[in-house]
Write an enzyme that holds these catalytic residues in place. Structure first.
Site, PDB file in Angstrom:
ATOM      1  N   HIS A 111       0.842  -1.211   0.000  1.00  0.00           N
ATOM      2  CA  HIS A 111       0.000   0.000   0.000  1.00  0.00           C
ATOM      3  C   HIS A 111       0.875   1.258   0.000  1.00  0.00           C
ATOM      4  O   HIS A 111       0.625   2.215  -0.745  1.00  0.00           O
ATOM      5  CB  HIS A 111      -0.865   0.068   1.269  1.00  0.00           C
TER       6      HIS A 111
ATOM      7  N   LYS B 211     -18.462  -5.105   7.437  1.00  0.00           N
ATOM      8  CA  LYS B 211     -17.358  -6.059   7.299  1.00  0.00           C
ATOM      9  C   LYS B 211     -16.588  -6.148   8.602  1.00  0.00           C
ATOM     10  O   LYS B 211     -16.348  -5.146   9.256  1.00  0.00           O
ATOM     11  CB  LYS B 211     -16.400  -5.592   6.194  1.00  0.00           C
TER      12      LYS B 211
ATOM     13  N   ARG C 136      -1.456  -5.811  -8.604  1.00  0.00           N
ATOM     14  CA  ARG C 136      -0.420  -6.830  -8.385  1.00  0.00           C
ATOM     15  C   ARG C 136      -0.297  -7.775  -9.575  1.00  0.00           C
ATOM     16  O   ARG C 136       0.737  -8.401  -9.760  1.00  0.00           O
ATOM     17  CB  ARG C 136      -0.740  -7.637  -7.127  1.00  0.00           C
TER      18      ARG C 136
ATOM     19  N   SER D 194      -3.147  -7.734   2.599  1.00  0.00           N
ATOM     20  CA  SER D 194      -3.416  -7.687   4.046  1.00  0.00           C
ATOM     21  C   SER D 194      -4.026  -8.993   4.523  1.00  0.00           C
ATOM     22  O   SER D 194      -3.677  -9.504   5.598  1.00  0.00           O
ATOM     23  CB  SER D 194      -4.371  -6.533   4.365  1.00  0.00           C
TER      24      SER D 194
END
Ligand code: PNS
Length: 161
Positions: free
Chosen positions: A17, A41, A90, A127
């Protein structure tokens, strides 16, 4: 003045990040790091903890500020007069998902999305994986700032009880 929003959940923030935020801060006059606070969440770190970790991790980037946000990202961009969203990619898997969101956001308000290819050093870092590996006793040193690793280790120990 050019301004971009870098959104994410950041639970917790990783070097992947921070690489994207740092590079965005070179491309835009101002960068707003937007920490999603979606109450539905479950997170390992609270909204306040995630914002505080981002603020500390970005303290040496003078043109970066951190905000919490709920609701539509396009509304946040309008509120901050941001012309662009910045996202890291990514690989092709990220692209599929991110391109769909980018097109939806452009459809909503015309805001454009700038994709930055992730530095190869961080191309496997997520993460969710960091939490899983650390929770099972694996080594995630070097993938996130030391102070975040300490907070992660402490939180996982608390949860393990
Ligand atoms: O860290 P993440 O999971 O990649 O972050 C996802 C985030 C917060 C960027 C995404 O969930 C989001 O954009 N939420 C805001 C709600 C919204 O605008 N949804 C429509 C997207 S097209």
């Amino acid at each position: 003045m050019s301004r971009a929003v870098c959104p994410g959940t950041f639970d917790p923030v990783t070097h992947g990040h921070l690489d994207v935020v740092t590079r965005a801060a070179r491309l835009f006059d101002e960068v707003v790091v937007a920490v999603g606070v979606n109450a539905s969440k479950s997170r390992l770190f609270s909204d306040q903890e995630r914002v505080a970790m981002l603020e500390r991790a970005c303290a040496d980037l003078p043109n970066v500020r951190v905000v919490a946000f709920a609701g539509l990202l396009t509304d946040l961009c309008a509120e901050h007069d941001a012309q662009a969203l910045v996202k890291g990619l990514r690989g092709p898997g990220d692209y599929e998902y991110e391109a769909q969101m980018a097109r939806m956001n452009a459809h909503q308000s015309g805001v454009d999305t700038v994709f930055l290819p992730t530095d190869p050093r961080w191309s496997f870092v997520a993460s969710s994986l960091v939490k899983e590996v650390a929770g099972l006793g694996g080594d995630v040193r070097g993938l996130l700032p030391d102070f975040v690793l300490e907070a992660l280790t402490a939180r996982l120990a608390e949860r393990a009880g």
